[in-house]
Design an enzyme around this catalytic site. Structure first.
Site, PDB file in Angstrom:
ATOM      1  N   HIS A  18      33.578  26.225  25.896  1.00 27.25           N
ATOM      2  CA  HIS A  18      32.851  26.979  26.945  1.00 27.25           C
ATOM      3  C   HIS A  18      32.767  28.496  26.685  1.00 27.25           C
ATOM      4  O   HIS A  18      31.694  29.000  26.431  1.00 27.25           O
ATOM      5  CB  HIS A  18      33.405  26.730  28.355  1.00 27.25           C
ATOM      6  CG  HIS A  18      33.378  25.303  28.785  1.00 27.25           C
ATOM      7  ND1 HIS A  18      32.216  24.563  28.780  1.00 27.25           N
ATOM      8  CD2 HIS A  18      34.363  24.467  29.204  1.00 27.25           C
ATOM      9  CE1 HIS A  18      32.490  23.338  29.194  1.00 27.25           C
ATOM     10  NE2 HIS A  18      33.776  23.251  29.448  1.00 27.25           N
TER      11      HIS A  18
ATOM     12  N   ASP B 284      30.196  17.021  27.202  1.00 27.92           N
ATOM     13  CA  ASP B 284      31.202  17.302  28.225  1.00 27.92           C
ATOM     14  C   ASP B 284      31.260  16.254  29.348  1.00 27.92           C
ATOM     15  O   ASP B 284      31.795  15.177  29.147  1.00 27.92           O
ATOM     16  CB  ASP B 284      30.975  18.722  28.763  1.00 27.92           C
ATOM     17  CG  ASP B 284      32.185  19.271  29.509  1.00 27.92           C
ATOM     18  OD1 ASP B 284      33.213  18.583  29.562  1.00 27.92           O
ATOM     19  OD2 ASP B 284      32.101  20.404  30.040  1.00 27.92           O
TER      20      ASP B 284
HETATM   21 ZN   LIG Z   1      35.480  19.506  29.080  1.00 24.66          ZN
END
Ligand SMILES: [Zn+2]
Length: 425
Positions: A267, A318
């Site tokens: 991220h 994700d």
């Molecule tokens: Zn994750």
């Protein structure tokens, strides 16, 4: 498996599509040779383009079970933390069978979307206390789907910085670094080396003390394993980390780890530009998950500090709220264009954006996961996807424009088949 020679109308050789390329696949499922070899193809892929399969560097397969179930907001407000409560409820509710079904569904959907390797960031370990029964289910689901799996076994001991695990986090628990490495050793015996390998992860700075993070990373280096961690997806995590340690999570990694060469930070949505630049300078990689980050309202990462390090970027699906790597590539590019009011964002040295995005989706992910995949060249795994050159969404293509047409305009339906380790089933 007997060795065989493949030839498609066009083959992606890393920077361009070329014709008359033969690819020899050996008995072990690797590419023996690729190029204009003058060989007769055993398998002629007519009307198709051959590309390396894409590499999904960050997934939580079981979260496929949340699809369509977290999109309503009776209070007219919602954020990451509210979504996390819904994810915890799912994590508490699934049994071994349901976990396997969800993982299998996610992995099959990935293959249909051209993904041949997945890095599964696996923290939902237990059915009963400390049985790691779901680790076994994950291996089984990946085998059944035929996807290449890098099982990123997750260390998770705390429920927040200096806080015990909450009731709803009990199924994630790794009790100690000793117990964690014991489970890694057990898994090393269980994996299928032709399609599976291991890596390690600490869930986040919230889930382990700083000394533990340092110790697990040191041991991962010693064992030659990749190391992944969620980093700075949410501002709250940064504030908590500053409160406890006087620095950001990324600064903590930089000070605690020494070498970041095997590290992938997932991220980095709210990272400080100078810290991000230092991290990439030291060999660290960043995995972006643009569709999930958008779905969760995380924010838009500032990627300018990484412009000098394009090889450090990779992509992940994700939460699997949608499984489309074409869409991940577009989202990555488009939110940056919108933010910077520029079109050439993330372009490579030749000014090509689609090629650069496709490199992130293939070799970038492979490097982050420590697998030789994502390229059609001798020595790499024979992991491929094919594009249907007759698909309406690609109409008008030429060899020069095909990669751009696929990345920016291709429907997922243009992906005709995938192959993992030389096997097309
Ligand atoms: Zn994750």
């Amino acid at each position: 498996m007997a060795s065989y020679v493949l030839e498609a109308d066009l083959t992606w050789t890393g920077a361009a599509f070329e014709s008359e390329i033969q690819v020899e696949v050996d008995e072990a499922g690797k590419i023996a040779r690729a190029g204009r070899l003058g060989l007769t193809a055993d398998r002629r892929l007519a009307g198709l383009a051959l590309l390396p399969g894409m590499v999904n560097a960050h997934s939580h397969a079981f979260q496929r079970g949340l699809r369509g179930r977290t999109e309503r907001f009776p209070q007219r407000s919602g954020n990451f933390w509210g979504w996390r409560d819904q994810m915890y409820a799912l994590a508490r509710a699934v049994d071994a069978e349901r976990f396997r079904e969800l993982s299998l569904a996610a992995f099959l959907e990935m293959r249909a979307a051209g993904i041949t390797t997945v890095g599964e960031f696996h923290y939902l370990h237990h059915v009963q206390r400390q049985d790691f029964a779901l680790d076994e289910q994950l291996l089984g689901a990946a085998t059944q789907a035929g996807v290449r799996l890098v099982l990123l076994e997750v260390y998770y001991r705390l429920g927040g910085i200096n806080k015990p695990l909450r009731e709803e986090q009990q199924r994630f628990e790794t009790k100690s670094t000793h117990a964690f490495w014991k489970q890694l050793d057990r898994l090393a015996e269980r994996i299928d080396p032709a399609r599976q390998s291991l890596g390690v992860a600490v869930h986040s700075v919230r889930a382990a003390g700083r000394e533990e993070i340092g110790a697990i990373h040191a041991e991962s280096l010693r064992r030659g394993l990749v190391f992944h961690m969620h980093v700075e997806e949410q501002r709250q995590e940064i504030a908590d980390c500053r409160g406890a340690y006087g620095r950001t999570p990324l600064a903590l990694l930089l000070s605690q780890l020494g070498s970041c060469e095997n590290v992938t930070a997932v991220h980095c949505t709210h990272s400080e530009p100078d810290e991000l630049a230092s991290f990439a300078q030291g060999g660290g990689r960043v995995c972006l998950c643009p569709v999930t980050e958008a779905n969760l309202g995380d924010g838009i990462p500032g990627l300018s500090p990484l412009a000098a390090h394009p090889a450090s970027l990779c992509l992940g699906t994700d939460s699997n709220s949608r499984i489309s790597f074409a869409e991940e590539m577009r989202w990555l590019s488009y939110v940056q264009r919108l933010k910077q009011e520029q079109r050439a964002v993330l372009a490579n040295e030749r000014g090509e954006v689609a090629s650069a995005l496709f490199a992130m989706a293939t070799t970038g992910g492979a490097r982050a996961l420590g697998v030789d995949a994502g390229r059609i060249a001798a020595g790499a795994w024979a992991d491929f996807m094919t594009l249907d050159l007759g698909h309406p969404s690609l109409a008008g293509w030429t060899a020069e424009t095909l990669i751009d047409a696929f990345v920016f305009g291709g429907a997922d339906g243009a992906i005709q088949a995938t192959c993992v380790g030389g096997r097309w089933e």
